[in-house]
Structure formats: structure tokens, C-alpha cells
Motif scaffolding. Structure first.
Motif, PDB file in Angstrom:
ATOM      1  N   VAL A  41       0.839  -1.200   0.000  1.00 16.29           N
ATOM      2  CA  VAL A  41       0.000   0.000   0.000  1.00 16.29           C
ATOM      3  C   VAL A  41       0.871   1.245   0.000  1.00 16.29           C
ATOM      4  N   GLY A  42       0.646   2.125  -0.939  1.00 17.32           N
ATOM      5  CA  GLY A  42       1.279   3.429  -0.868  1.00 17.32           C
ATOM      6  C   GLY A  42       2.720   3.446  -1.334  1.00 17.32           C
ATOM      7  N   ILE A  43       3.138   4.652  -1.750  1.00 17.21           N
ATOM      8  CA  ILE A  43       4.481   4.865  -2.270  1.00 17.21           C
ATOM      9  C   ILE A  43       5.403   5.286  -1.131  1.00 17.21           C
ATOM     10  N   VAL A  44       6.614   4.757  -1.122  1.00 17.82           N
ATOM     11  CA  VAL A  44       7.644   5.213  -0.186  1.00 17.82           C
ATOM     12  C   VAL A  44       8.893   5.557  -1.003  1.00 17.82           C
ATOM     13  N   ILE A  45       9.466   6.725  -0.740  1.00 17.70           N
ATOM     14  CA  ILE A  45      10.697   7.126  -1.433  1.00 17.70           C
ATOM     15  C   ILE A  45      11.753   7.421  -0.387  1.00 17.70           C
ATOM     16  N   ASN A  46      12.905   6.788  -0.520  1.00 18.02           N
ATOM     17  CA  ASN A  46      14.019   7.135   0.355  1.00 18.02           C
ATOM     18  C   ASN A  46      15.178   7.645  -0.494  1.00 18.02           C
ATOM     19  N   VAL A  47      15.663   8.817  -0.158  1.00 13.71           N
ATOM     20  CA  VAL A  47      16.782   9.399  -0.892  1.00 13.71           C
ATOM     21  C   VAL A  47      17.963   9.565   0.061  1.00 13.71           C
ATOM     22  N   THR A  48      19.124   9.143  -0.391  1.00  6.87           N
ATOM     23  CA  THR A  48      20.373   9.437   0.314  1.00  6.87           C
ATOM     24  C   THR A  48      21.193  10.331  -0.592  1.00  6.87           C
ATOM     25  N   VAL A  49      21.692  11.434  -0.072  1.00 10.88           N
ATOM     26  CA  VAL A  49      22.577  12.282  -0.866  1.00 10.88           C
ATOM     27  C   VAL A  49      23.942  12.345  -0.198  1.00 10.88           C
ATOM     28  N   LEU A  50      24.970  12.160  -1.016  1.00 10.22           N
ATOM     29  CA  LEU A  50      26.353  12.282  -0.567  1.00 10.22           C
ATOM     30  C   LEU A  50      26.920  13.581  -1.103  1.00 10.22           C
ATOM     31  N   GLY A  51      27.673  14.269  -0.276  1.00  7.84           N
ATOM     32  CA  GLY A  51      28.258  15.531  -0.709  1.00  7.84           C
ATOM     33  C   GLY A  51      29.681  15.653  -0.214  1.00  7.84           C
ATOM     34  N   GLU A  52      30.257  16.791  -0.463  1.00 11.90           N
ATOM     35  CA  GLU A  52      31.628  17.050  -0.026  1.00 11.90           C
ATOM     36  C   GLU A  52      31.748  18.471   0.507  1.00 11.90           C
ATOM     37  N   ALA A  53      32.691  18.653   1.384  1.00 10.06           N
ATOM     38  CA  ALA A  53      32.982  20.000   1.885  1.00 10.06           C
ATOM     39  C   ALA A  53      34.455  20.061   2.253  1.00 10.06           C
ATOM     40  N   GLU A  54      35.026  21.246   2.150  1.00 10.38           N
ATOM     41  CA  GLU A  54      36.427  21.419   2.498  1.00 10.38           C
ATOM     42  C   GLU A  54      36.613  21.148   3.992  1.00 10.38           C
ATOM     43  N   GLN A  55      37.749  20.574   4.339  1.00  9.98           N
ATOM     44  CA  GLN A  55      38.099  20.371   5.743  1.00  9.98           C
ATOM     45  C   GLN A  55      38.016  21.718   6.451  1.00  9.98           C
ATOM     46  N   ASP A  56      37.494  21.732   7.650  1.00  6.34           N
ATOM     47  CA  ASP A  56      37.416  22.939   8.479  1.00  6.34           C
ATOM     48  C   ASP A  56      36.535  24.027   7.873  1.00  6.34           C
ATOM     49  N   ARG A  57      35.731  23.700   6.871  1.00  6.40           N
ATOM     50  CA  ARG A  57      34.762  24.678   6.383  1.00  6.40           C
ATOM     51  C   ARG A  57      33.332  24.168   6.527  1.00  6.40           C
ATOM     52  N   VAL A  58      33.166  23.016   7.154  1.00  8.23           N
ATOM     53  CA  VAL A  58      31.825  22.512   7.394  1.00  8.23           C
ATOM     54  C   VAL A  58      31.161  23.377   8.458  1.00  8.23           C
ATOM     55  N   ILE A  59      29.898  23.741   8.232  1.00  9.34           N
ATOM     56  CA  ILE A  59      29.198  24.574   9.212  1.00  9.34           C
ATOM     57  C   ILE A  59      28.164  23.732   9.958  1.00  9.34           C
ATOM     58  N   TYR A  60      28.361  23.618  11.254  1.00  8.95           N
ATOM     59  CA  TYR A  60      27.439  22.851  12.091  1.00  8.95           C
ATOM     60  C   TYR A  60      26.359  23.767  12.656  1.00  8.95           C
ATOM     61  N   ARG A  61      25.336  23.167  13.253  1.00  8.57           N
ATOM     62  CA  ARG A  61      24.307  23.998  13.891  1.00  8.57           C
ATOM     63  C   ARG A  61      24.740  24.405  15.293  1.00  8.57           C
ATOM     64  N   SER A  62      25.853  23.894  15.724  1.00  9.04           N
ATOM     65  CA  SER A  62      26.267  24.124  17.116  1.00  9.04           C
ATOM     66  C   SER A  62      27.241  25.284  17.298  1.00  9.04           C
ATOM     67  N   GLY A  63      27.494  26.058  16.239  1.00 11.58           N
ATOM     68  CA  GLY A  63      28.563  27.054  16.354  1.00 11.58           C
ATOM     69  C   GLY A  63      28.124  28.471  16.685  1.00 11.58           C
TER      70      GLY A  63
END
Lengths: 300, 300
Positions: free
Chosen positions: A133-155
């Protein structure tokens, strides 16, 4: 034609076409036990996943298959943007009832491929299974970021400005129009904002370049996202309600429905704009250097 | 306690515990917009995903939540093993009906975490959503492999031996026992093989080291997997039915049910053993150097 007439392998052959938009990073896409990818040297890897369930996250009464495909990938790309990263690859699993038409599935993948092409993403894997019953869609996305340039929600830090991109509440307004089938002229931009949200990849990259302190995408409404940043950063915040960036169309809709426009913006969600905190001078520099971006300081 | 009483955030807090088994590769796991991972320099990245739908891929009449979690991750780890790679990280999405008990979900994640710990995998992301009917689990596993040591299914060559690991058909036999509730003594190893398949990571690494030519995991039965290798490699193959490695227990079950033991092995599936092709001298060297592994030459 029903899906059951084509079978899983017939379906996979149709899906496989036009899935690779950046050949330099893919040694092997769909078709083996796993995708084989070439990471960029010295970059960190980002990974996010989201599951969309019919009649929980979407209703076929208000969204078509092309838009559903587009949006399912958009919301995951948005999560990569919200770390300051570049989206690279996607893996897409879909559970489909046997009664679904082949045309529906082709439209769904056309929407997925359209946004993948737009952001130079490769669809490198997935699974297609049947659903009782019903449609289910699961998406996984892979990405890249420079070391020490990732922005967290904790900063987030004391004294930061709270900044949002674009306008808020449009998507919630659009959903309201669709759900209640409101007879409201001029709501098309709101409906578009709901059905085809645009992930803010370029702005996310800018946030990384300018080293903003904390970053989230606005998937659950400004209030909820701000709460997440505050909880993760261990600080408080204040929003000036009169500064919320609201579109003219949302204002008109609010007058029509009698609901406060700010409520759509604060609690509505699915805007997929970015919310970040940064030193005031950083924000001013971002705006001076990039006059075309729309940023609003909504609080501190 | 019902799931609805805990809520999504309560659930995530319970899930987050004990998810990182190799801290050196994880900058950020569950809790931000995306996981932030540190790839090993010079390695290629592997990615695979599988969706399991209740009453399509599993029935709660024959599998418990702990085993379901274990198996959902095992089958994806097996895909990484089938490329000659090392599994590193997993992202796990679960759609759950609101009536599901918290104890059920905890058991499900306990099974996922048990196999993650066993293979030093990190659970770095996921999504927990509600489902109107039935459980859906989507697992994505990311892995790594040395450049030029990835083994595809397309590399089989004229003159190669066809080799399989372990014994075949046990899982299909176990499923038969469970489904028909057969009153068959001594079937426990078969049931175990079905419920808790062991991905052949070590052997996959060995295949990479010895540079076998083509490699698949046996998820859909030997006949189907061999067909995939032949189609991808553009060659034919022959299996000697009398060489199929069959367990004593499967033989006994076959005598009990009257079904040919070879049928379980050829068409049953879910063994998650490895099938590979390699030069005869490579196979002989593998066996000489590693006397403990069980390999059978089943054809050429």
C-alpha cells in the motif's frame, strides 16, 4: 501500462538512462552491487537521508509524480547545503504498489533527474521494490565540503546576527491553498514554493566561504530550526517578528485566510531557505560582496 | 509503551547511543543536517542501498525485530563485500506504524547496532518517520576500497573457475521451514542462515587482494547471480550441479520435503555467500594461503 508488466529489470533499464552528470567522479553507477565513486582529495564527505511516505509526507491529491521526484531530491540536497557542502551523488529507493502506471514512475524519475542535472548530481544507486500500500521514497545524498569549512548547527555565538535567506512561509501558504483547494487568485508562486522548493546550495557554499558560525536549512519552520541551533549551541536568541521576510503573495493570502502571515513563516516549514548566525560584520561583507543574494537579519 | 508516547525526538535520543564504532572516521554522526565523514586518502568510495518492505521482503510471523535489524544491515554490508570493499558507515531510515511498541523499535535498533559493532561500522544518519501501514526499512551503506582493487561483476574471463563460498541453499531451506512451520528436527542452522546471514567481508577483501576477476554476492540464488556475471562480462558459464556445496542439514531437509536440495541452492537466494570467477591458479593460491576458508569450484 502497469508496472507489473515491465518488471524490476525493465524498470531499472529505463531508470538507468541519464543518471550521471559528472563522469569524473563516478567509476561505476547503477548496475553492480555498489556504486564506485572517486572522492575529491582532502575533502570531507557529507551524507544525509530522508524517507517520504505517501499520506504522511505527501498526498497524490496535491502533488504530481514529477514534482514529487524533484522535491524528494531537493530536500536532501538542502541538507547538504545546510552544512556548507556541495551535493555529489544520490541513491534512490522507491517502493511502488503494483497498480502504479509506468508513466507515473517515468514522471517520478524525470523529476528526480531534472533536479539532479540542475545540481550536477549523479544518481549512482537505488532500489525499486513493490509496496502493498502506498508509495515510499528514500533518498540518500552524498556531498563534499572542504576540511574545516563545514558549518554545524552548534557554532552560534553570543552577539551573532540571525539571518535567513529568501522569504519564509510561502511553502506553508502554498500547502494551505492546495489542501483546502482555496479559490485564491495569485497563489501560484506559493504553490510553486511548496511543490518545487529550491535548495540553497550556492548560498550554503557562500556561508562556508565566509565562515558563518551556525547553519540550518528551514525544513520545519523558523521557530523549530532556531530552537535546534540554540539547543546545539547552548545559547538563547530573539526573533523580531516584524523583520520576517514575507512575500507579497503570502501577505495577500494571509489577508484572504485571516491567518497571520508570520505564523506561516514561523511554524509552517518546508521553505528550505537557510538560517544562519554570523558576526554582524560577516553578514555585511557577504551582502556587499554579493549584492544579488537576499538575506534578512531577523534577530540575534 | 507505544511509539506515539515517545515522539520522534525521544526516539532519536534512544537511537543515538552507541552508534559510532570507529571515531577516527566520523566528525559528526546523527544530530545535524548531514553526517560529516573523513574518507581514507586514496581510497575509492562505495555506496549501496536496499529497501525492505513488510509483507514483501519480510513477515513478522517469521522474523523478530532484533533479527530484522541485523539482517537489514547485513544484506547491505554484503553488497560492499561483493565489491571487495570495507564497510564504513550506515544511514538507516525506518517508517513505523504508530501502534508499534517502543520495545519493538529498541530491539530493531539493537540488532542493527549489534552487526554494526561486529563490522566496526558507524551508524551516522537516518530518518524515523511514521507509516500508515507496515514497516519499511531503508539502509544505505558506505564503504571504501583501494583504487584498482574494486572487483566488478563484469570482469569474468574465458578459462576462469567459478567459485562459491560456504554452503548454498541453507537460507532458502530455513525460509521454507519458517513459512510452512515444518515439524522438522535439526533445521535450526538453516533457520539461522535465513534470519541472520553473515556478510562475507573478510573473503571479499581476500578476493580484492588476490585480484579475482568478477565478484557477486548471492542474494537472489546462484543461477540468477551467475546470469548477472555472464551478462555483464559477455561470456557463458557452466555449473556442475553435483559440485554445489550443500550442508548436511539441507540434505536432510530436502529428503524430508521431497524438494531437490540443488533447487534451494540454485534458485533460493538470500545466502549472502560470494560467487567469484578467477584463474584456477589464483583459486589454488587463495586456498593454500588461507586454509580456513571454504571455497568450492562449482563450474567454469
Amino acid at each position: 501500462m502497469r508496472l507489473s508488466a515491465v518488471g524490476e529489470f525493465g524498470l531499472i533499464n529505463r531508470i538507468k538512462q541519464n543518471t550521471i552528470n559528472d563522469h569524473s567522479t563516478v567509476r561505476c553507477g547503477i548496475g553492480d552491487d555498489a556504486a564506485v565513486l572517486k572522492p575529491t582529495g582532502n575533502m570531507l564527505q557529507l551524507a544525509t537521508t530522508d524517507m517520504l511516505v505517501q499520506d504522511v509526507h505527501f498526498s497524490l491529491a496535491t502533488i504530481g509524480p514529477w514534482q514529487l521526484g524533484y522535491k524528494a531530491l531537493a530536500v536532501n540536497i538542502s541538507d547538504i547545503a545546510a552544512m556548507g557542502g556541495l551535493p555529489r551523488h544520490a541513491l534512490i529507493s522507491v517502493a511502488l504498489p503494483r497498480a502504479v502506471s509506468v508513466a507515473f514512475v517515468e514522471q517520478l524519475y524525470a523529476g528526480l533527474k531534472a533536479i539532479a542535472a540542475k545540481y550536477a548530481l549523479n544518481i549512482v544507486g537505488g532500489d525499486t521494490v513493490s509496496s502493498p500500500v502506498g508509495i515510499v521514497i528514500n533518498v540518500t545524498v552524498l556531498g563534499e565540503a572542504e576540511q574545516d569549512r563545514v558549518i554545524y548547527r552548534s557554532g552560534a555565538r553570543e552577539g551573532d546576527w540571525l539571518v535567513v535567506s529568501g522569504t519564509l512561509g510561502d511553502s506553508a501558504g502554498g500547502l494551505h491553498i492546495l489542501r483546502e483547494q482555496l479559490d485564491f487568485a495569485g497563489g501560484e508562486p506559493l504553490v510553486q514554493a511548496h511543490l518545487l522548493p529550491e535548495p540553497q546550495v550556492e548560498l550554503g557554499r557562500l556561508c562556508a566561504r565566509y565562515q558563518v558560525h551556525a547553519l540550518n536549512d528551514i525544513s520545519d519552520g523558523l521557530a523549530s530550526e532556531l530552537h535546534e541551533i540554540c539547543a546545539a549551541s547552548g545559547c538563547g536568541a530573539v526573533i523580531y517578528q516584524d523583520r520576517l521576510p514575507l512575500s507579497r503573495e503570502l501577505g495577500t493570502l494571509a489577508a484572504f485566510t485571516g491567518q497571520a502571515a508570520a505564523d506561516y513563516a514561523l511554524y509552517g516549514g518546508e521553505d528550505y531557505q537557510l538560517l544562519f548566525t554570523a558576526r554582524p560584520e560577516t553578514v555585511q561583507r557577504m551582502l556587499q560582496d554579493n549584492p544579488k543574494i537576499k538575506l534578512t537579519e531577523v534577530g540575534e
